[in-house]
Scaffold this motif. Structure first.
Motif, mmCIF file in Angstrom:
data_model
loop_
_atom_site.group_PDB
_atom_site.id
_atom_site.type_symbol
_atom_site.label_atom_id
_atom_site.label_comp_id
_atom_site.label_asym_id
_atom_site.label_seq_id
_atom_site.Cartn_x
_atom_site.Cartn_y
_atom_site.Cartn_z
ATOM 1 N N MET A 1 74.606 74.882 -8.299
ATOM 2 C CA MET A 1 74.156 73.574 -8.763
ATOM 3 C C MET A 1 75.355 72.696 -9.093
ATOM 4 S SD MET A 1 70.878 74.524 -11.159
ATOM 5 C CE MET A 1 71.767 75.826 -12.024
ATOM 6 N N LYS A 2 75.158 71.404 -8.930
ATOM 7 C CA LYS A 2 76.272 70.478 -9.123
ATOM 8 C C LYS A 2 75.798 69.184 -9.758
ATOM 9 C CE LYS A 2 79.953 68.139 -6.553
ATOM 10 N NZ LYS A 2 80.571 67.930 -5.229
ATOM 11 N N VAL A 3 76.623 68.645 -10.651
ATOM 12 C CA VAL A 3 76.354 67.356 -11.282
ATOM 13 C C VAL A 3 77.450 66.380 -10.873
ATOM 14 C CG1 VAL A 3 76.232 66.095 -13.460
ATOM 15 C CG2 VAL A 3 75.091 68.302 -13.238
ATOM 16 N N LEU A 4 77.030 65.203 -10.418
ATOM 17 C CA LEU A 4 77.963 64.134 -10.091
ATOM 18 C C LEU A 4 78.080 63.206 -11.289
ATOM 19 C CD1 LEU A 4 79.682 62.585 -7.980
ATOM 20 C CD2 LEU A 4 77.585 61.320 -7.397
ATOM 21 N N LEU A 5 79.306 62.979 -11.743
ATOM 22 C CA LEU A 5 79.567 62.078 -12.859
ATOM 23 C C LEU A 5 80.284 60.849 -12.319
ATOM 24 C CD1 LEU A 5 80.276 65.268 -13.922
ATOM 25 C CD2 LEU A 5 80.053 64.052 -16.071
ATOM 26 N N ILE A 6 79.731 59.671 -12.562
ATOM 27 C CA ILE A 6 80.302 58.427 -12.067
ATOM 28 C C ILE A 6 80.917 57.663 -13.231
ATOM 29 C CG2 ILE A 6 79.818 56.240 -10.905
ATOM 30 C CD1 ILE A 6 77.382 57.619 -9.611
ATOM 31 N N TRP A 179 70.870 73.302 -19.151
ATOM 32 C CA TRP A 179 69.606 73.975 -19.493
ATOM 33 C C TRP A 179 68.468 73.481 -18.610
ATOM 34 C CZ3 TRP A 179 65.151 71.668 -21.551
ATOM 35 C CH2 TRP A 179 64.163 72.560 -21.999
ATOM 36 N N LEU A 180 68.365 72.170 -18.450
ATOM 37 C CA LEU A 180 67.280 71.609 -17.653
ATOM 38 C C LEU A 180 67.439 71.973 -16.176
ATOM 39 C CD1 LEU A 180 64.748 69.953 -17.416
ATOM 40 C CD2 LEU A 180 66.150 67.874 -17.356
ATOM 41 N N LEU A 181 68.647 71.907 -15.658
ATOM 42 C CA LEU A 181 68.871 72.255 -14.256
ATOM 43 C C LEU A 181 68.504 73.707 -13.982
ATOM 44 C CD1 LEU A 181 72.236 70.419 -13.533
ATOM 45 C CD2 LEU A 181 70.015 69.911 -12.501
ATOM 46 N N GLN A 185 65.533 75.139 -11.541
ATOM 47 C CA GLN A 185 65.863 76.052 -10.448
ATOM 48 C C GLN A 185 65.087 77.360 -10.556
ATOM 49 O OE1 GLN A 185 69.673 78.179 -10.394
ATOM 50 N NE2 GLN A 185 70.000 77.386 -8.329
ATOM 51 N N ASN A 186 64.888 77.822 -11.765
ATOM 52 C CA ASN A 186 64.317 79.161 -11.951
ATOM 53 C C ASN A 186 62.808 79.207 -12.149
ATOM 54 O OD1 ASN A 186 66.895 80.245 -11.795
ATOM 55 N ND2 ASN A 186 67.240 80.065 -13.997
ATOM 56 N N GLY A 187 62.156 78.092 -12.152
ATOM 57 C CA GLY A 187 60.717 78.162 -12.356
ATOM 58 C C GLY A 187 60.038 76.828 -12.450
ATOM 59 N N GLY A 188 60.736 75.811 -12.023
ATOM 60 C CA GLY A 188 60.145 74.482 -12.090
ATOM 61 C C GLY A 188 58.964 74.345 -11.138
ATOM 62 N N GLN A 189 58.063 73.483 -11.494
ATOM 63 C CA GLN A 189 56.904 73.222 -10.657
ATOM 64 C C GLN A 189 57.291 72.348 -9.466
ATOM 65 O OE1 GLN A 189 53.721 74.546 -11.252
ATOM 66 N NE2 GLN A 189 55.015 75.762 -12.605
#
Length: 204
Positions: A1-6, A179-181, A185-189
């Motif tokens: 997983m990756k987050v882009l920070l602008i 935490w949200l990511l 990934q692990n069980g989101g609807q």
């Protein structure tokens, strides 16, 4: 997983960069890859409401900054946008870029967790923070919160390092984003099926 920070600051490694680095370091410590991209200090083309993006699937202007950020959005699972505060609002160059990105690239943004960060000398952070969040709340993007509004204080380069509370808010934001990511990934609807778009224009 990756987050882009602008980073919406014209200063390459100023206080906005320091604030975003604090978030990025926390994300990395929680197993999330990060990339910080700066908009730089060159003039940024704004939206001219030509609606060519409906035909082209991208903005009609082909400037390097737009292309670079748009390309990185494809691989990003989350987005954090930081800006210095100018007259109680975000940097105008940043908004010019975001207007074009969010209008022409909604398919690259929807349902990706997002957050904004405002950096100011003293006041105006809440107004700038609110302005940036509006990009997310019109684009089906979950907004990630922290323990306080996401602001850091500092005027001269490096002063943000003295704002202990602000930097703690950044670390909390990083942990909450991670935490949200992971939860997604692990069980989101599955992503909700959208209705056909309805536009109500009040000029008849």
């Amino acid at each position: 997983m990756k987050v882009l920070l602008i980073s919406g600051s014209p200063r390459k490694e100023g206080n906005t960069y320091i604030a975003l680095t604090e978030v990025a370091t926390t994300l990395e410590n929680n197993g999330i890859k990060t990339e910080i991209i700066s908009i730089g200090n060159k003039a940024v083309q704004g939206c001219i409401a030509c609606n060519k993006c409906y035909e082209l699937g991208r903005c009609v202007f082909k400037d390097e900054l737009y292309n670079s950020v748009r390309e990185r959005l494809k691989d990003a699972d989350g987005i954090i946008i930081g800006s210095p505060v100018y007259y109680a609002g975000p940097n105008g160059s940043l908004c010019a870029l975001l207007d074009r990105l969010f209008y022409s690239s909604s398919e690259l943004l929807r349902y990706k967790p997002a957050a904004s960060v405002a950096v100011c000398r003293r006041g105006g952070a809440s107004a700038a923070f609110d302005r940036l969040n509006k990009y997310f709340t019109i684009s089906n993007m979950p907004v990630v919160s922290s323990q306080y509004w996401n602001s850091v204080h500092g005027l001269q380069k490096g002063e943000a390092t003295q704002d202990a509370e602000g930097l703690q808010v950044m670390r909390t934001l990083g942990r909450n984003m991670a935490w949200l990511l992971r939860n997604l990934q692990n069980g989101g609807q599955p992503i909700p099926e959208p209705e056909d778009r309805v536009n109500t224009n009040f000029i008849r």
